[in-house]
Motif scaffolding. Structure first.
Motif, PDB file in Angstrom:
ATOM      1  N   GLU A  65      -3.988  -4.747  -6.312  1.00 59.22           N
ATOM      2  CA  GLU A  65      -4.510  -6.497  -6.334  1.00 59.22           C
ATOM      3  C   GLU A  65      -6.313  -5.369  -6.619  1.00 59.22           C
ATOM      4  O   GLU A  65      -7.315  -6.175  -7.178  1.00 59.22           O
ATOM      5  N   GLN A  90      -8.595  -2.445  -7.675  1.00 65.49           N
ATOM      6  CA  GLN A  90      -8.942  -1.263  -9.115  1.00 65.49           C
ATOM      7  C   GLN A  90      -9.187  -0.129  -7.882  1.00 65.49           C
ATOM      8  O   GLN A  90     -11.088  -0.641  -7.901  1.00 65.49           O
ATOM      9  N   LYS A 137      -8.659  -9.691  -8.487  1.00 68.30           N
ATOM     10  CA  LYS A 137      -8.524  -8.434  -8.112  1.00 68.30           C
ATOM     11  C   LYS A 137     -10.261  -8.170  -7.846  1.00 68.30           C
ATOM     12  O   LYS A 137     -11.018  -9.054  -7.930  1.00 68.30           O
TER      13      LYS A 137
END
Length: 774
Positions: A63, A65, A90
C-alpha cells in the motif's frame, strides 16, 4: 618555504596543495561534503526501502509507493522526503535517498497510523485503509549528516550479534534517518592479512588482538591480548558479517564509516623492523603493561605510511568505500609530548595515510579526548591536532555535546566540520536517564553559533537497547529546524508506544520527563546505584532527580497495567520503571546498613541487611527475569552461539561475564559495564552484598574495625568465581510480570506502606523519613 617538486610524488604534492588551500575553503564545501553520497542508484535504494517495509509490516507494504529520486534533494544537498496520498488507501513516499524515503515511511507510520518501533519492541497496528495525507508534505533535514555509534558500541552491544539482529538494527537506522553509521565489524581479518604481509607470525598477531568483548579498546590502542586469542572461525564469521552489513547499509543510501590506521602497532613489528622509531604509551585504566602500554609509530617513520597504505588498500579491496574513515590515536591515552609540532605531525601522518590511497578521504575523529583529558588538551594542542588535516577534510564528533560541548571552547573546532552528538550511555548500563531540555535545544544553539561549522547530529552511546524514548527524541531532532513542544511530544509518544491513549500512562511519562529524563548535572553525576557497585561504607548515592516523582510515575504505570497488559512495550516499561524504583530502594537500605553499623546497632544492621539481601534483591531478580530484555541467559547464550568449538565457547563465556563485572583480569574497570540482569542480581550482586553484611556483623561482634581492603580481597574471590563457574541461565522469561510487579508495589510503594505497621517494620529509616512517615 621551498620544495623540491621534481622529487615529490604526485599524491604528496596534491596533499600539500590541499593543505595550503584548506584555510580558504568555502563554508559550502564542508557543509555539503558533496562527494559523500549514496553509491547505489535510485532504483536500488527504492527496492531496498520497499523490502524493509515488507520485513516490517508484511503485505501491507504494497500500500506504500516508495521511490527514491536523488534530484529531490535540496540545492544545498540536504536530504528531503515527500508524503502524499494517491488513490484510495495508498500513500506515496518519495525520498532523495533511501534513508530519506525510509524516514518518511516511519514518520507516516508514527504520525498518521500511531505506530512505534524501538529496541524494546514494536507497536504496528496499521489502520486499514491507510489514513489519507491531506496535502503533500515536504520535509528537509537541516544538516547533512545523522551519525550513529560510539567506537565502544561494537563491544558493549554488537559483539555477539548475528545477521538477523544486524538486519533489524540497520532497518531501525534507516527508519530513524541515520545516514552515517560506523561500520567496524570484521576489521581484524584485514589487519591479520596486513600483519602477515609485514612478516609477523601468528602468535605475535594473537598477542596483539584482544578477546571479542574487548576489541573496541584494542582497536584504539588502549589494551592488547586480554580475553584472546581470536580464532580463525571468529575472523571469518565477522568478515562475512561485515560484507553483509556494508552492502545493506549502502543499498539504503547510507554512507558507511570504515576504520583507518591510527598508529598503534603490535610489539612483534619491532622484531621485523628493529630500527623502527616508536614511542610507548602509558598504561590505560588501571591496566599494567602486561595488557596495555601500546607502541605508537613515529609519524615520520616511513613504516607509518606503509602500514596505513596496506591496511587502507586491503580494506577498500574487501569492502569498497564511501570515503570516510575513523581513527582515534589518543583516546584516553596521553601523548608522550605536548609539543604542537608533534601533535600536528601525528594527525598529518594519519590523514596522509588515508589520502594517499583515497584522494577523496575524509577523516572522522571522536572528540572524546578533549573532554576526557582537558588538562593536556589546551587550545594550542587541540588546534595543532585538528589542523594537521586540511580544513574540511576532517569531521569531529563533539561526542558528548549534551553534557560537555567542545565546539564552544574551540571556535567550532577551529574551522573543522563537527557533528553535535548525544553520548547518553556509558558501558551499556541500565538506568533511566536523560537530558531532554538540552537535547531539544542544544543542536539548534550549535547551528546558530557564530561561524558554526556544524554539519550534523549524532547518537554516540557506548551501549544501546535502553531508554528508547531518548533516542527516538534525538532522532527526530536530527530532522527538525526548531525545538519540539516536549509536553505534547511525550503524550504522543506514550500513545504510539502502547497503541492506545491511556491517561495513567501519559501521566507517568509526564512525571518521568520532568525527573529522570531532565537531569541538569554533568554526566559525572549520572546515577550509579549501590546495587551495581562493590559495597563499601563510602558510596556515592547521589541522583540527578527528585525520586518522589519516580514513585508517583511508578504508581501511574501500575494503574495503567490492567488496560495495557497486552502491550509488550508497556510490560518492558513497567519492568524498567519498577527496576529504577527498586534501585532507589537498594540505596535506602544501604543508608540504613551504614547508619546502623556506624552507631553499632547490630539489630538494625541485621534487619536492614537481611531484608535487602533475602527479600528485596530476590524480588528484584524475579522482576528482571520476567522480561526477555533483562536476562543474563540471553547475553551469555548469544556469546556461546558464536562459538564452533568448546574451547571457543568457554572463552566467549568468560569474555561476556568479565565485561559486565570485573572488566579486566583484576577488576581494572570494575563494574563499569554493569547490567541489571535477571540471574546477575541473584548470583553476583546479592552475593557481594551478603558478604559485605556478614563482614559488618563480624566487625561489630569482634569489635575489630571493618577494613575495606580486606573486604575487597575477599569479595574478589566471589567475583572471579562467578566468571568461571559455568552456570547456565534461562534464555526465556520466567514468572508473570504483572503479578511480580503487583507484589513489589504492595510491599514497597509509600502509599501502601504508610498505613501498614508490618510493612513499616521492614522499611529503612531513610525511606520512611523521605516519604514523611515519621
Amino acid at each position: 618555504m621551498t620544495m623540491n617538486i621534481g622529487r615529490m610524488k604526485v599524491a604528496e604534492l596534491a596533499f600539500l596543495l590541499l593543505s595550503f588551500l584548506g584555510a580558504s575553503v568555502s563554508g559550502k564545501v564542508f557543509q555539503t561534503l558533496s562527494h559523500l553520497k549514496p553509491q547505489h542508484r535510485d532504483a536500488v535504494q527504492s527496492a531496498a526501502v520497499q523490502d524493509l517495509l515488507y520485513r516490517l509490516i508484511g503485505d501491507r507494504a504494497a500500500e506504500f509507493q516508495v521511490s527514491v529520486n536523488s534530484s529531490l534533494a535540496a540545492p544545498d544537498g540536504l536530504e528531503t522526503y515527500e508524503l502524499r496520498s494517491v488513490g484510495v488507501g495508498k500513500v506515496a513516499v518519495v525520498g532523495s535517498t533511501g534513508v530519506a524515503a525510509a524516514t518518511g515511511c516511519y514518520n507516516y507510520l508514527k504520525y498518521f497510523c500511531g505506530c512505534h518501533i524501538s529496541w524494546s519492541g514494536v507497536q504496528l497496528q496499521v489502520p486499514s485503509p491507510l489514513p489519507r495525507v491531506p496535502y503533500t508534505i515536504t520535509v528537509k533535514t537541516p544538516n547533512r549528516f545523522r551519525y550513529y555509534q560510539n567506537v565502544c558500541t561494537s563491544s558493549y552491544s554488537f559483539v555477539w550479534w548475528d545477521w538477523a539482529r544486524w538486519e533489524k538494527e540497520i532497518d531501525w537506522m534507516a527508519l530513524n534517518g541515520i545516514n552515517m553509521p560506523l561500520a567496524f565489524t570484521g576489521q581484524e581479518a584485514i589487519w591479520q592479512r596486513v600483519f602477515l604481509t609485514l612478516g609477523l607470525n601468528q602468535s605475535e598477531i594473537d598477542d596483539f588482538f584482544t578477546g571479542p568483548a574487548f576489541l573496541a579498546w584494542g582497536r584504539m590502542g588502549n589494551i592488547h591480548t586480554f580475553g584472546g586469542p581470536l580464532s580463525a572461525n571468529w575472523m571469518q564469521k565477522q568478515l562475512s558479517l561485515q560484507n553483509k552489513i556494508v552492502e545493506r547499509m549502502r543499498s539504503l543510501g547510507m554512507i558507511t564509516v570504515l576504520p583507518a590506521f591510527a598508529g598503534h602497532i603490535p610489539q612483534g613489528l619491532l622484531r621485523v623492523f628493529p630500527k623502527v622509531n616508536v614511542t610507548r604509551l602509558g598504561g590505560w585504566a588501571n591496566f599494567n603493561c602486561t595488557y596495555s602500554c601500546s607502541y605508537l609509530l613515529d609519524p615520520e617513520d616511513p613504516l607509518f605510511q606503509k602500514i596505513g597504505g596496506l591496511f587502507m588498500t586491503e580494506m577498500i579491496r574487501e569492502f569498497g568505500t564511501d570515503h570516510i574513515y575513523n581513527a582515534d590515536t589518543f583516546n584516553e591515552m596521553t601523548p608522550t609530548s605536548s609539543d604542537p609540532a608533534y601533535l600536528s605531525a601525528v594527525s598529518t601522518a594519519i590523514f596522509k595515510s588515508m589520502y594517499n590511497v583515497d584522494p577523496g578521504a575524509i577523516w572522522l575523529m571522536q572528540g572524546w579526548l578533549f573532554v576526557n583529558n582537558p588538562s593536556f588538551w589546551k587550545p594550542e594542542q587541540i588546534q595543532a591536532l585538528l589542523l594537521g588535516a586540511p580544513i574540511g577534510k576532517m569531521i569531529v564528533l563533539d561526542l558528548a555535546a549534551e553534557n560537555s560541548p567542545i565546539y564552544q571552547k574551540t571556535k567550532s573546532f577551529y574551522g573543522q566540520p563537527f557533528i553535535w552528538c548525544m553520548l547518553h550511555n556509558f558501558g551499556g548500563n541500565h538506568g533511566l536517564y536523560g537530558k531532554v531540555d538540552t537535547i531539544n535545544t542544544g543542536p539548534f544553539e550549535a547551528m546558530s553559533f557564530k561561524e558554526s561549522t556544524m554539519v550534523g547530529t549524532g547518537l554516540t552511546p557506548e551501549g544501546i537497547e535502553q531508554n528508547d524514548m531518548i533516542y527516538e527524541l534525538m532522532n527526530e531532532i536530527g530532522w527538525r529546524s526548531s525545538p519540539l513542544n516536549l509536553t505534547d511530544w511525550i503524550s504522543g509518544y506514550s500513545t504510539r508506544r502502547y497503541g492506545q491513549r491511556n491517561l495513567n500512562a501519559v501521566t507517568a511519562w509526564q512525571l518521568l520527563l520532568t525527573s529522570v529524563y531532565n537531569c541538569t548535572q554533568d554526566w559525572k553525576d549520572h546515577n550509579h546505584s549501590p546495587l551495581v557497585r562493590r559495597p563499601s561504607l563510602r558510596m556515592n548515592i547521589d541522583v540527578c532527580y527528585n525520586d518522589s516523582y519516580l514513585f508517583k510515575a511508578w504508581k501511574y504505570m501500575y494503574l495503567a497495567a490492567p488496560s495495557l497488559s497486552k502491550s509488550s512495550t508497556f510490560l518492558y516499561d513497567l519492568v524498567d520503571v519498577t527496576r529504577e524504583v527498586m534501585q532507589q530502594l537498594v540505596t535506602a537500605y544501604y543508608l540504613d546498613i551504614k547508619t546502623a553499623y556506624e552507631s553499632e546497632d547490630l539489630e538494625k544492621l541485621m534487619t536492614a541487611g537481611g531484608v535487602l539481601v533475602y527479600d528485596l534483591l530476590s524480588d528484584f531478580d524475579d522482576l528482571l527475569s520476567s522480561q526477555p530484555q533483562f536476562l543474563l541467559g540471553k547475553w551469555l547464550d548469544d556469546a556461546s552461539k558464536m562459538a564452533v568449538t568448546e574451547k571457543e565457547a568457554s572463552l566467549y563465556d568468560m569474555n561476556a561475564r568479565n565485561q559486565i563485572t570485573l572488566w579486566g583480569p583484576t577488576g581494572n574497570i570494575l563494574d563499569y559495564a554493569n547490567k541489571q540482569f535477571g540471574g546477575l542480581v541473584q548470583d553476583y550482586y546479592a552475593e557481594r552484598w551478603s558478604l559485605f553484611l556478614w563482614c559488618l556483623i563480624e566487625s561489630l561482634n569482634t569489635e575489630i574495625p571493618f577494613h575495606q581492603d580486606k573486604f575487597n580481597q575477599a569479595v574478589s574471590i566471589v567475583e572471579k568465581e562467578f566468571i568461571y563457574n559455568g552456570k547456565k541461565y534461562s534464555t526465556t522469561p520466567t514468572g508473570d510480570t504483572l503479578d511480580i510487579v503487583k507484589n513489589i508495589f504492595i510491599k514497597y510503594h509509600p502509599e501502601n506502606v504508610k498505613d501498614n505497621n508490618y510493612l513499616k517494620l521492614k522499611m529503612p529509616y531513610s525511606y520512611m523519613k523521605k516519604h514523611k512517615f515519621l
